[in-house]
Design a protein around this motif. Structure first.
Motif, PDB file in Angstrom:
ATOM      1  N   UNK A  85       0.909  -1.082  -0.036  1.00 35.26           N
ATOM      2  CA  UNK A  85      -0.011  -0.005  -0.165  1.00 35.26           C
ATOM      3  C   UNK A  85       0.973   1.337   0.009  1.00 35.26           C
ATOM      4  N   UNK A  86       1.991   1.112   0.772  1.00 39.44           N
ATOM      5  CA  UNK A  86       2.975   2.259   0.731  1.00 39.44           C
ATOM      6  C   UNK A  86       3.600   2.634  -0.693  1.00 39.44           C
ATOM      7  N   UNK A  87       3.954   1.530  -1.411  1.00 38.55           N
ATOM      8  CA  UNK A  87       4.515   1.541  -2.810  1.00 38.55           C
ATOM      9  C   UNK A  87       3.383   2.161  -3.854  1.00 38.55           C
ATOM     10  N   UNK A  88       2.189   1.733  -3.494  1.00 32.26           N
ATOM     11  CA  UNK A  88       0.889   2.417  -4.152  1.00 32.26           C
ATOM     12  C   UNK A  88       0.717   3.723  -4.144  1.00 32.26           C
ATOM     13  N   UNK A  89       0.949   4.309  -2.948  1.00 32.83           N
ATOM     14  CA  UNK A  89       0.793   5.627  -2.393  1.00 32.83           C
ATOM     15  C   UNK A  89       1.802   6.423  -3.025  1.00 32.83           C
ATOM     16  N   UNK A  90       3.010   6.051  -3.041  1.00 34.01           N
ATOM     17  CA  UNK A  90       4.254   6.615  -3.490  1.00 34.01           C
ATOM     18  C   UNK A  90       4.115   6.792  -5.122  1.00 34.01           C
ATOM     19  N   UNK A  91       3.626   5.513  -5.780  1.00 38.58           N
ATOM     20  CA  UNK A  91       3.440   5.935  -7.167  1.00 38.58           C
ATOM     21  C   UNK A  91       2.319   6.749  -7.516  1.00 38.58           C
ATOM     22  N   UNK A  92       1.358   6.890  -6.819  1.00 40.84           N
ATOM     23  CA  UNK A  92       0.049   8.013  -6.951  1.00 40.84           C
ATOM     24  C   UNK A  92       0.659   9.266  -6.834  1.00 40.84           C
ATOM     25  N   UNK A  93       1.397   9.540  -5.999  1.00 37.85           N
ATOM     26  CA  UNK A  93       2.160  10.967  -5.656  1.00 37.85           C
ATOM     27  C   UNK A  93       2.982  11.324  -6.721  1.00 37.85           C
ATOM     28  N   UNK A  94       3.838  10.326  -6.998  1.00 39.52           N
ATOM     29  CA  UNK A  94       4.939  10.912  -8.019  1.00 39.52           C
ATOM     30  C   UNK A  94       4.056  10.861  -9.426  1.00 39.52           C
ATOM     31  N   UNK A  95       3.126  10.135  -9.719  1.00 38.48           N
ATOM     32  CA  UNK A  95       2.436  10.464 -10.969  1.00 38.48           C
ATOM     33  C   UNK A  95       1.462  11.881 -11.015  1.00 38.48           C
ATOM     34  N   UNK A  96       0.941  12.236  -9.707  1.00 37.61           N
ATOM     35  CA  UNK A  96       0.251  13.160  -9.567  1.00 37.61           C
ATOM     36  C   UNK A  96       1.225  14.562  -9.837  1.00 37.61           C
TER      37      UNK A  96
END
Length: 360
Positions: A316-327
């Motif tokens: 889940x932490x990896x997923x949140x990192x991906x989301x913030x980087x993409x945003x």
């Protein structure tokens, strides 16, 4: 008689956090970083003022024997220092900032919105109820890291749950570089627990959703009830907007507090470094990947995915990192494109004006 401003310039005797009585500018947060950008002549003709309040109709500025309202400017925010031009206030020079908090403004035009400048510590406030969300804490923390502001997570309303430890543990998991303070905002705890960051001449800000206790914490430190507070809704624990503007308040010891309205939407922009600092654990793993351009999706030899499989890194932490980087990449690219268009348009206008001048 011309005022002697030389005591506002850098000198060896000045030390941040000194117990000596602060002069009017130091009480507003003036220190050598700003003084090094000016001369005595600058001070005489354009005295420094700090923006302590932002309204739609203007900017409330304070200085040494100065209390005035300046015209609104999109490039100026609360906490900024300006060299006041009395003849042309709108042209007052903005001094270089020690820090700047900004976000992508709500709406579809992807403009930047300046939130606050020259903040030393950001208290990221959350509460032990439905408001508590790790993803939101990570957003605020990335914002603080990008601005080079010290983030501190403050978990409030610990008295409302039988065991607040799960909330505290989740907050500590955000980053091992961030201190976490848990307290009941209504008692003496704010003054005892938050004082280490509230030194004379420093500026601190409370960030977080509406209803988490930001104004209550600020009032406790101010030792007054000057900031209005309201209760949250019982059905969903959501707060009602009480603070409607960004305003600096002075603590009795000389520290300045910024109480901010709750932000329903916090879109990051130009914050890649802050995100990387926050997710330093993922960055360390990524350095061990087989390929330098690994996207951590399906590539062989990906140390990040291996860490997830082994239970070292939470998926889940990896997923949140991906989301913030993409945003951040999307918003930053949009802003860069707009700046490029603005630059091209300005060049075209100057060219047309030059042609007209030649024809005349």
């Amino acid at each position: 008689m011309t005022r002697d401003y030389s005591n506002f310039l850098p000198r060896g005797a000045y030390a941040a956090g000194s117990h000596a009585k602060l002069d009017p500018l130091q009480a507003l947060g003036w220190h050598p970083f700003f003084a090094q950008q000016i001369s005595v002549d600058d001070l005489s003709s354009t005295p420094p003022v700090r923006i302590v309040e932002v309204h739609r109709s203007g900017l409330h500025a304070l200085g040494d024997d100065i209390d005035t309202v300046l015209p609104p400017r999109a490039d100026v925010t609360v906490g900024d220092w300006l060299m006041l031009d009395p003849s042309h206030p709108r042209s007052s020079r903005v001094l270089e900032r020690t820090s700047l908090i900004k976000r992508r403004a709500p709406g579809t035009d992807r403009q930047e919105q300046l939130i606050a400048a020259n903040i030393d510590t950001a208290f990221i406030v959350t509460s032990c109820n439905q408001d508590f969300k790790v993803a939101r804490l990570e957003r605020y923390a990335a914002l603080a890291f990008e601005a080079r502001i010290t983030p501190v997570i403050v978990v409030t309303k610990t008295d409302l749950v039988p065991d607040p430890q799960s909330y505290i543990d989740a907050a500590r998991a955000v980053s091992d570089m961030i201190d976490v303070v848990a307290l009941d905002a209504r008692g003496d705890a704010p003054r005892t627990e938050l004082t280490p960051w509230c030194k004379p001449g420093k500026t601190v800000a409370f960030l977080g959703s509406s209803g988490v206790g930001k104004s209550t914490l600020a009032n406790a430190l101010l030792e007054s009830q000057s900031i209005e507070t309201r209760t949250i809704r019982e059905d969903d624990a959501k707060g009602r907007h009480t603070t409607t503007r960004r305003e600096l308040h002075a603590m009795p010891n000389g520290c300045l507090i910024l109480d901010t309205p709750g932000m329903r939407e916090l879109q990051l922009t130009d914050a890649a470094d802050g995100i990387n600092d926050l997710f330093a654990d993922i960055q360390d793993l990524a350095a061990r990947c087989r390929f330098n351009d690994c996207q951590h999706e399906t590539e062989p030899g990906c140390a990040v995915l291996e860490a997830v499989d082994e239970g070292i890194l939470d998926a889940h932490r990896l997923g949140r990192w991906r989301k913030l980087m993409a945003e951040d990449a999307f918003n930053s690219a949009s802003l860069a494109e707009r700046r490029s268009r603005d630059k091209a348009f300005g060049k075209m206008v100057r060219g047309v004006k030059k042609i007209k001048d030649v024809r005349r």
